[in-house]
Write a protein that holds these residues in place. Structure first.
Motif, PDB file in Angstrom:
ATOM      1  N   LEU A  67       0.850  -1.186   0.000  1.00  0.00           N
ATOM      2  CA  LEU A  67       0.000   0.000   0.000  1.00  0.00           C
ATOM      3  C   LEU A  67       0.889   1.240   0.000  1.00  0.00           C
ATOM      4  O   LEU A  67       1.858   1.311   0.757  1.00  0.00           O
ATOM      5  CB  LEU A  67      -0.911   0.003   1.232  1.00  0.00           C
ATOM      6  CG  LEU A  67      -2.031  -1.039   1.226  1.00  0.00           C
ATOM      7  CD1 LEU A  67      -2.700  -1.104   2.588  1.00  0.00           C
ATOM      8  CD2 LEU A  67      -3.061  -0.727   0.153  1.00  0.00           C
ATOM      9  N   PRO A  68       0.574   2.224  -0.826  1.00  0.00           N
ATOM     10  CA  PRO A  68       1.412   3.433  -0.886  1.00  0.00           C
ATOM     11  C   PRO A  68       1.203   4.331   0.333  1.00  0.00           C
ATOM     12  O   PRO A  68       0.198   4.231   1.039  1.00  0.00           O
ATOM     13  CB  PRO A  68       0.921   4.129  -2.162  1.00  0.00           C
ATOM     14  CG  PRO A  68      -0.497   3.687  -2.304  1.00  0.00           C
ATOM     15  CD  PRO A  68      -0.552   2.274  -1.783  1.00  0.00           C
ATOM     16  N   TYR A  69       2.182   5.212   0.554  1.00  0.00           N
ATOM     17  CA  TYR A  69       2.105   6.273   1.560  1.00  0.00           C
ATOM     18  C   TYR A  69       2.059   5.746   2.998  1.00  0.00           C
ATOM     19  O   TYR A  69       1.641   6.459   3.906  1.00  0.00           O
ATOM     20  CB  TYR A  69       0.882   7.185   1.321  1.00  0.00           C
ATOM     21  CG  TYR A  69       0.711   7.600  -0.107  1.00  0.00           C
ATOM     22  CD1 TYR A  69       1.725   8.294  -0.785  1.00  0.00           C
ATOM     23  CD2 TYR A  69      -0.449   7.284  -0.808  1.00  0.00           C
ATOM     24  CE1 TYR A  69       1.568   8.662  -2.112  1.00  0.00           C
ATOM     25  CE2 TYR A  69      -0.610   7.649  -2.136  1.00  0.00           C
ATOM     26  CZ  TYR A  69       0.407   8.335  -2.780  1.00  0.00           C
ATOM     27  OH  TYR A  69       0.254   8.690  -4.093  1.00  0.00           O
ATOM     28  N   SER A  70       2.481   4.512   3.232  1.00  0.00           N
ATOM     29  CA  SER A  70       2.503   3.975   4.592  1.00  0.00           C
ATOM     30  C   SER A  70       3.889   4.171   5.198  1.00  0.00           C
ATOM     31  O   SER A  70       4.905   3.980   4.515  1.00  0.00           O
ATOM     32  CB  SER A  70       2.157   2.485   4.583  1.00  0.00           C
ATOM     33  OG  SER A  70       0.848   2.281   4.115  1.00  0.00           O
ATOM     34  N   SER A  71       3.939   4.534   6.480  1.00  0.00           N
ATOM     35  CA  SER A  71       5.231   4.715   7.142  1.00  0.00           C
ATOM     36  C   SER A  71       5.877   3.385   7.488  1.00  0.00           C
ATOM     37  O   SER A  71       7.085   3.313   7.715  1.00  0.00           O
ATOM     38  CB  SER A  71       5.057   5.555   8.411  1.00  0.00           C
ATOM     39  OG  SER A  71       4.081   4.990   9.260  1.00  0.00           O
ATOM     40  N   ASN A  72       5.079   2.307   7.547  1.00  0.00           N
ATOM     41  CA  ASN A  72       5.576   0.955   7.750  1.00  0.00           C
ATOM     42  C   ASN A  72       5.084   0.083   6.596  1.00  0.00           C
ATOM     43  O   ASN A  72       4.162   0.448   5.885  1.00  0.00           O
ATOM     44  CB  ASN A  72       5.077   0.395   9.089  1.00  0.00           C
ATOM     45  CG  ASN A  72       5.500   1.243  10.270  1.00  0.00           C
ATOM     46  OD1 ASN A  72       6.667   1.297  10.629  1.00  0.00           O
ATOM     47  ND2 ASN A  72       4.530   1.927  10.880  1.00  0.00           N
ATOM     48  N   TYR A  73       5.683  -1.076   6.425  1.00  0.00           N
ATOM     49  CA  TYR A  73       5.269  -1.963   5.345  1.00  0.00           C
ATOM     50  C   TYR A  73       3.846  -2.456   5.588  1.00  0.00           C
ATOM     51  O   TYR A  73       3.548  -3.051   6.627  1.00  0.00           O
ATOM     52  CB  TYR A  73       6.218  -3.148   5.234  1.00  0.00           C
ATOM     53  CG  TYR A  73       7.472  -2.828   4.456  1.00  0.00           C
ATOM     54  CD1 TYR A  73       7.558  -3.092   3.098  1.00  0.00           C
ATOM     55  CD2 TYR A  73       8.565  -2.241   5.090  1.00  0.00           C
ATOM     56  CE1 TYR A  73       8.703  -2.787   2.374  1.00  0.00           C
ATOM     57  CE2 TYR A  73       9.714  -1.924   4.378  1.00  0.00           C
ATOM     58  CZ  TYR A  73       9.769  -2.195   3.025  1.00  0.00           C
ATOM     59  OH  TYR A  73      10.906  -1.879   2.318  1.00  0.00           O
ATOM     60  N   SER A  74       2.961  -2.197   4.625  1.00  0.00           N
ATOM     61  CA  SER A  74       1.566  -2.625   4.687  1.00  0.00           C
ATOM     62  C   SER A  74       1.208  -3.230   3.334  1.00  0.00           C
ATOM     63  O   SER A  74       1.438  -2.613   2.298  1.00  0.00           O
ATOM     64  CB  SER A  74       0.636  -1.439   4.987  1.00  0.00           C
ATOM     65  OG  SER A  74       0.977  -0.826   6.211  1.00  0.00           O
ATOM     66  N   PHE A  75       0.636  -4.427   3.362  1.00  0.00           N
ATOM     67  CA  PHE A  75       0.326  -5.151   2.135  1.00  0.00           C
ATOM     68  C   PHE A  75      -1.175  -5.339   1.985  1.00  0.00           C
ATOM     69  O   PHE A  75      -1.864  -5.684   2.960  1.00  0.00           O
ATOM     70  CB  PHE A  75       0.984  -6.540   2.155  1.00  0.00           C
ATOM     71  CG  PHE A  75       2.487  -6.509   2.157  1.00  0.00           C
ATOM     72  CD1 PHE A  75       3.195  -6.546   0.966  1.00  0.00           C
ATOM     73  CD2 PHE A  75       3.185  -6.447   3.351  1.00  0.00           C
ATOM     74  CE1 PHE A  75       4.584  -6.530   0.966  1.00  0.00           C
ATOM     75  CE2 PHE A  75       4.571  -6.433   3.361  1.00  0.00           C
ATOM     76  CZ  PHE A  75       5.275  -6.470   2.169  1.00  0.00           C
TER      77      PHE A  75
END
Length: 241
Positions: free
Chosen positions: A21-29
């Motif tokens: 997912l874009p614009y996330s401060s941590n890795y988010s799928f």
């Protein structure tokens, strides 16, 4: 309250990932959880993808995501999409039901809608109890049936007061009798770890964090008022959306 079937699919189904997912401060799928002939879209946030923070213990943000869901359930407020902690492709992480939404419909666009007034009053209390340090406008999503959901709770439940939110319009207003009753019921649950829901919540937090959670709830019950911004502290998140 949350659909038990969705929770079961999130917890036990096979996870397949599509993309970051874009614009996330941590890795988010973004991905899917599939079980037999049923599937739900989900967001997976692995512990290994969390950026270290100076003020939160390393590797605990995914646990706080799940703790926020469990607190919402204890309150009976249905604010947070179903969320579980489990193993997936990149290790243990939070897996949350994805809410299809229009990204242009968020708190700043819906706050004056009468249909959302009750939700936002509950959410303002929830963010204080959970000590949410990052309630941005874009963390309120409106689904296709116009129900609001609250997401992104990785930096909640700190022992020190850290509330930063865009929702301050209820400050110092009396909390309704109905919501006070919900808070009292939740306080009774949190006074003991015997219940399964409370036990799961407490398992995700350190003891000082549990104690601070109980203290914030008792403070609300004592004052009966919505909290106000704290003098001398940054009370709004950045960016606000």
């Amino acid at each position: 309250m949350s659909d038990p079937r969705s929770l079961d699919i999130l917890q036990c189904g096979a996870i397949s990932l599509e993309s970051l997912l874009p614009y996330s401060s941590n890795y988010s799928f973004l991905g899917w959880a599939r079980q037999e002939d049923q599937e739900v879209r989900c967001v997976y946030k692995p512990r290994e993808g969390e950026n270290p923070l100076a003020d939160f213990p390393s590797g605990t943000l995914c646990q706080r995501e799940v703790a926020a869901f469990l607190l919402s359930e204890l309150l009976g407020w249905d604010l947070v999409p179903p969320t579980v902690l489990r193993e997936a492709e990149y290790g243990v992480g939070s897996v949350q039901l994805f809410i299809p939404h229009d990204p242009n419909r968020h708190y700043f666009n819906v706050r004056y809608s009468a249909r959302h007034a009750d939700f936002l009053r509950r959410l303002a209390l929830f963010d204080y109890i959970a000590n949410n340090a990052d309630r941005k406008s874009g963390h309120c999503l409106e689904d296709s049936s116009h129900k609001l959901w609250a997401i992104d709770h990785g930096i909640c439940f700190h022992v020190r007061y850290k509330v930063r939110t865009v929702i301050w319009e209820f400050s110092q207003q009396p909390v309704s009798t109905r919501l006070l009753m919900d808070l009292e019921c939740c306080a009774r649950h949190l006074a003991s770890s015997d219940g399964p829901a409370t036990g799961r919540l407490y398992h995700l937090l350190a003891e000082p964090e549990r104690e601070s959670l109980r203290e914030r709830l008792q403070r609300l019950l004592h004052t009966g008022l919505y909290p106000r911004p704290c003098a001398g502290q940054r009370n709004f998140p950045w960016p606000p959306i």
